[in-house]
Design a protein around this motif. Sequence first.
Motif, PDB file in Angstrom:
ATOM      1  N   UNK A 134       0.790  -1.141   0.088  1.00 11.94           N
ATOM      2  CA  UNK A 134      -0.009   0.030   0.031  1.00 11.94           C
ATOM      3  C   UNK A 134       0.934   1.240   0.053  1.00 11.94           C
ATOM      4  N   UNK A 135       0.904   1.847  -1.160  1.00 12.61           N
ATOM      5  CA  UNK A 135       1.900   3.017  -1.193  1.00 12.61           C
ATOM      6  C   UNK A 135       1.091   4.320  -1.570  1.00 12.61           C
ATOM      7  N   UNK A 136       1.508   5.417  -0.824  1.00 10.60           N
ATOM      8  CA  UNK A 136       1.160   6.699  -1.449  1.00 10.60           C
ATOM      9  C   UNK A 136      -0.371   6.988  -1.649  1.00 10.60           C
ATOM     10  N   UNK A 137      -1.127   6.357  -0.835  1.00 12.31           N
ATOM     11  CA  UNK A 137      -2.613   6.472  -0.452  1.00 12.31           C
ATOM     12  C   UNK A 137      -2.705   7.589   0.692  1.00 12.31           C
TER      13      UNK A 137
ATOM     14  N   UNK B  72       4.857  -7.210   3.612  1.00 13.81           N
ATOM     15  CA  UNK B  72       4.263  -6.155   3.971  1.00 13.81           C
ATOM     16  C   UNK B  72       5.199  -4.699   3.529  1.00 13.81           C
ATOM     17  N   UNK B  73       4.256  -3.864   2.659  1.00  9.15           N
ATOM     18  CA  UNK B  73       5.332  -2.711   2.178  1.00  9.15           C
ATOM     19  C   UNK B  73       4.111  -1.784   2.518  1.00  9.15           C
ATOM     20  N   UNK B  74       4.351  -0.769   3.648  1.00 13.82           N
ATOM     21  CA  UNK B  74       3.479   0.402   3.716  1.00 13.82           C
ATOM     22  C   UNK B  74       4.432   1.812   3.412  1.00 13.82           C
ATOM     23  N   UNK B  75       3.932   2.557   2.526  1.00 17.16           N
ATOM     24  CA  UNK B  75       4.634   3.702   2.275  1.00 17.16           C
ATOM     25  C   UNK B  75       3.699   4.835   1.707  1.00 17.16           C
ATOM     26  N   UNK B  76       4.032   5.887   2.576  1.00 17.10           N
ATOM     27  CA  UNK B  76       3.570   7.338   2.405  1.00 17.10           C
ATOM     28  C   UNK B  76       1.791   7.304   2.569  1.00 17.10           C
ATOM     29  N   UNK B  77       1.596   6.693   3.597  1.00 19.03           N
ATOM     30  CA  UNK B  77       0.103   6.409   4.013  1.00 19.03           C
ATOM     31  C   UNK B  77      -0.067   6.873   5.514  1.00 19.03           C
ATOM     32  N   UNK B  78       0.206   8.185   5.761  1.00 13.24           N
ATOM     33  CA  UNK B  78       0.241   8.465   7.266  1.00 13.24           C
ATOM     34  C   UNK B  78      -0.956   8.253   7.838  1.00 13.24           C
TER      35      UNK B  78
ATOM     36  N   UNK C  38       9.415 -10.260   5.621  1.00  5.66           N
ATOM     37  CA  UNK C  38       9.639  -8.832   5.225  1.00  5.66           C
ATOM     38  C   UNK C  38       8.651  -7.790   5.538  1.00  5.66           C
ATOM     39  N   UNK C  39       9.211  -7.025   6.228  1.00 11.32           N
ATOM     40  CA  UNK C  39       8.503  -5.965   6.603  1.00 11.32           C
ATOM     41  C   UNK C  39       9.216  -4.463   6.110  1.00 11.32           C
ATOM     42  N   UNK C  40       8.496  -3.822   5.257  1.00 11.08           N
ATOM     43  CA  UNK C  40       9.017  -2.445   4.678  1.00 11.08           C
ATOM     44  C   UNK C  40       8.010  -1.051   5.181  1.00 11.08           C
ATOM     45  N   UNK C  41       8.725  -0.253   5.826  1.00 14.44           N
ATOM     46  CA  UNK C  41       8.019   1.041   6.339  1.00 14.44           C
ATOM     47  C   UNK C  41       8.672   2.118   5.659  1.00 14.44           C
ATOM     48  N   UNK C  42       8.134   2.869   4.761  1.00 11.40           N
ATOM     49  CA  UNK C  42       8.502   4.176   4.135  1.00 11.40           C
ATOM     50  C   UNK C  42       7.770   5.306   4.274  1.00 11.40           C
ATOM     51  N   UNK C  43       8.451   6.442   4.616  1.00  6.44           N
ATOM     52  CA  UNK C  43       7.656   7.891   4.874  1.00  6.44           C
ATOM     53  C   UNK C  43       6.359   7.920   5.822  1.00  6.44           C
ATOM     54  N   UNK C  44       6.946   7.680   7.191  1.00 10.15           N
ATOM     55  CA  UNK C  44       5.973   7.995   7.976  1.00 10.15           C
ATOM     56  C   UNK C  44       6.405   8.828   9.038  1.00 10.15           C
ATOM     57  N   UNK C  45       6.342  10.216   8.655  1.00 13.49           N
ATOM     58  CA  UNK C  45       6.930  11.312   9.536  1.00 13.49           C
ATOM     59  C   UNK C  45       6.587  11.186  10.926  1.00 13.49           C
ATOM     60  N   UNK C  46       5.130  10.938  11.106  1.00 20.10           N
ATOM     61  CA  UNK C  46       4.847  11.092  12.643  1.00 20.10           C
ATOM     62  C   UNK C  46       4.944   9.690  13.368  1.00 20.10           C
ATOM     63  N   UNK C  47       5.572   8.798  12.711  1.00 19.05           N
ATOM     64  CA  UNK C  47       5.602   7.481  13.395  1.00 19.05           C
ATOM     65  C   UNK C  47       6.869   7.548  14.445  1.00 19.05           C
ATOM     66  N   UNK C  48       6.600   7.178  15.791  1.00 15.96           N
ATOM     67  CA  UNK C  48       7.573   7.443  16.718  1.00 15.96           C
ATOM     68  C   UNK C  48       8.348   6.356  17.245  1.00 15.96           C
ATOM     69  N   UNK C  49       7.358   5.207  17.491  1.00 13.60           N
ATOM     70  CA  UNK C  49       8.259   3.786  17.892  1.00 13.60           C
ATOM     71  C   UNK C  49       7.305   2.742  17.160  1.00 13.60           C
ATOM     72  N   UNK C  50       7.788   1.604  17.306  1.00 16.53           N
ATOM     73  CA  UNK C  50       7.292   0.302  16.908  1.00 16.53           C
ATOM     74  C   UNK C  50       6.789  -0.609  17.905  1.00 16.53           C
TER      75      UNK C  50
ATOM     76  N   UNK D 270      12.849  -3.170   6.861  1.00 13.99           N
ATOM     77  CA  UNK D 270      13.305  -1.967   6.171  1.00 13.99           C
ATOM     78  C   UNK D 270      12.641  -0.649   6.582  1.00 13.99           C
ATOM     79  N   UNK D 271      13.195   0.262   6.977  1.00 14.17           N
ATOM     80  CA  UNK D 271      12.707   1.592   7.444  1.00 14.17           C
ATOM     81  C   UNK D 271      13.411   2.627   6.805  1.00 14.17           C
ATOM     82  N   UNK D 272      12.531   3.616   6.062  1.00 14.43           N
ATOM     83  CA  UNK D 272      13.092   4.615   5.175  1.00 14.43           C
ATOM     84  C   UNK D 272      12.235   5.892   5.362  1.00 14.43           C
ATOM     85  N   UNK D 273      12.960   6.973   5.734  1.00 11.70           N
ATOM     86  CA  UNK D 273      12.351   8.365   6.008  1.00 11.70           C
ATOM     87  C   UNK D 273      11.305   8.272   6.826  1.00 11.70           C
ATOM     88  N   UNK D 274      11.461   7.743   8.039  1.00  9.29           N
ATOM     89  CA  UNK D 274      10.653   7.914   9.204  1.00  9.29           C
ATOM     90  C   UNK D 274      11.326   8.730  10.259  1.00  9.29           C
TER      91      UNK D 274
END
Length: 761
Positions: A649-652, A677-683, A699-711, A726-730
């Motif tokens: 689920x990307x950029x929704x 599971x890939x979650x990207x740009x879905x705040x 495999x778990x990828x989390x991309x671009x969740x600027x408000x995410x503070x902990x997992x 994989x964590x990118x731009x959090x």
Amino acid sequence: MLCLLLDIRKDYKMNEYKKEGIIRLWMAEGLLQSGKRGKRIEDVGNEYFQDLISRSLFQPLSKDKPTILMHDLSHDLAIFVSGEFSCRLDDGDKAKFSGKTRHVSYSKMKDLESFEGLPLAKSLSTFIQSGSLDGTFSISMPQLERLLSIGGCLRALCLSNLDIIILPDSIGNLKHLRYFDLSWNDNIKEIPNTLCRLYNMQTLRLSKCGQLTRLPKDMGNLVNLRHLEIEDVPLEKMPPMMRNMKDLQTLCQFVLCKRRGSSIKELGGLPYLSGELEIRKLENVEVVEDVLEANLKDKRYLNKLVYLWSSDDAANESTRHGEVLDALQPHTNVKELRIEGYGGETFSNWVGHRSYTNMVTVRLSNCHHCCLLPPFGQLPSLQILKIYNCRGVERIGAEFYGDGSSNTKPFRSLKFLKFEDMPAWQEWSIPEGREDGGCFPSLKHLRIIKCPKLSGSSLPDYLPSIEQVEVEDCPEFLLCNFPSNLKALAINSYEDVMKFPSLQISGRYENVMKFPETLLPTTLTSLYIENLENLQVLNGEGFEHLTSLEELMIEDCEELQCFPGEMLPKSLTTLCLYELNKLEDLGKGLQHLTSLKELRISYCKNLRCLSGTGLPASLTSLCIAYLPSLEDIGDDFLRHLISLEKLEIKKCNNLQYNAVEENGKGVLEQLISLKKLVLSNCEKLRSLLEGQLPTSLTSLEIHVFPRLRDLNRMGFQHLCSLEELTIFNCENLECLPDQGLPSTVYIDGRRLLERNGQRLA
């Protein structure tokens, strides 16, 4: 012989090219003895190779592909047997040289920095790469000169891909050198003439030296040279006296220059040339009789010939071009022929002659002045025919099929036929009495590209083996009848689009508003509909009978507003929807697609809701991406996907979803087969990261969740199968979970090696 298997790593796969290289190394070391009279030493090497396969030291991977694997046990045996005679420099250990060292292999350039003990190897015979280099390296001039100074006994030397700019003159001191690989050194511009002192040289590899424009002038002195590899080397001319290398077998190209154009007769002294030969700049031939002296007609080992004329002003040289092509007649063993830039008005009689029973592939290109094509239909083994940019051809008729004297069908073996960039071509006719399609009994793939005047009304209606037809930029082309067994047809740039069964229907045409209007062949397995800007309706009834359809892709159809999911065939396994900007929902009916495995929905900017769009339990891969208006995917959208293995689920950005069902169980937790599971740009989907994840996840990828503070709420301690995170731009993520992290964690592209203390900030 086992020592020289050091060139192979564990579980190393060899194609035919690598296999030939190993045989040439054996030959350089004197391990191959000449066999029966007339048998090439390379043939003896092939017999040795087959013997190793029969003893299971090598293993063929399959019967269909000529690929061979060396098992790690065989590799370890070679290392053990070689003992002190061999030294590998790619193990990270300090090199151990001695007076017994004969063979050295390397795979990392840093290994060349510690050669203090190399002078101890006074009888060093082999210095080669182990497999291929791990990266891009360079060797300094002092290192290179040092290596050459201690290599007086070298028989095989590999300096491939080391960014060598200048080869020292001292290369000429290696009197025993038989195998020299200098390939893939793109900056080297000149080979010193001292190399021509190496009279024992058998194999010289210079391929992919992209700035090397000439060979040493005394190359003719290398009388024992058997293989000169100069593929992708921009040579401007050939050195003199090439005919002295009477045992030469490999010569990828031969270039004629203006002042020495008749050097082509040097080829007459090379009777054992084999494999491929490309003769370039044939416009520089001075005397046609010299071409006859090249004696190509008797070179029985050549299987591919390429004849290139590069002069643009061929109109005044038509007669000479014809005479030269007559004299270039090859041996009937040739399997592949390419003629480019030929300026004659007619082709020589030997082109397409039925005596070439081994001819499999033919390509003609830029033959602008020819009006008639050769009788290629007479070639009994021809499988691939490509004709490009022959501007003088207006009609293709009986001359293309042969004189009719043979009882066999024309083009009886042809499988692939392509015409491209034929601006004057108007008519393609079938000879009288052959309208039953017997002209192309084996044709599977037909491509017609950039033929603006061609009318398809006279094309054969019956092609018994046809599977794919591709037509592009042929506005006059109309095919009213199609073969019932057609599986794929790609169409671009035509007006009457509804008359075509199609794998790819592409082009901006105002009259295409509904598709399809006529029945498509039931054998169709793939259907692409692309770039039809006024297409408004998909005719569901036109899809229902496509019982073999497995793949459907619809892309960039701006006006399409509704989707007949309930009328799609149950055979569908892949459905892709891209750039359908007026599509607001998918409607109902996808759940009946019980064979559907993959669903991708992307770049549909007005798609707002997927509610009511139930999905079949057979789905294994689901991607929802770049849907800025999507707000709701409905309660049943994910719930029953028990076979789903991959979810993206990307950029929704407006998508919201309740992560917890009424029974308290997380939605993702119910996806019992989910592996990636890939979650990207879905705040607004942060809630998904707070629910329980399925234990099957690897495999778990989390991309671009600027408000995410902990997992910490994700319950990583239950993810016993998780292998990679994989964590990118959090940017505000402060800490990782206390327990359950996998062995591999990437944060912003960098691998996390230590996890003592989970704070990231």
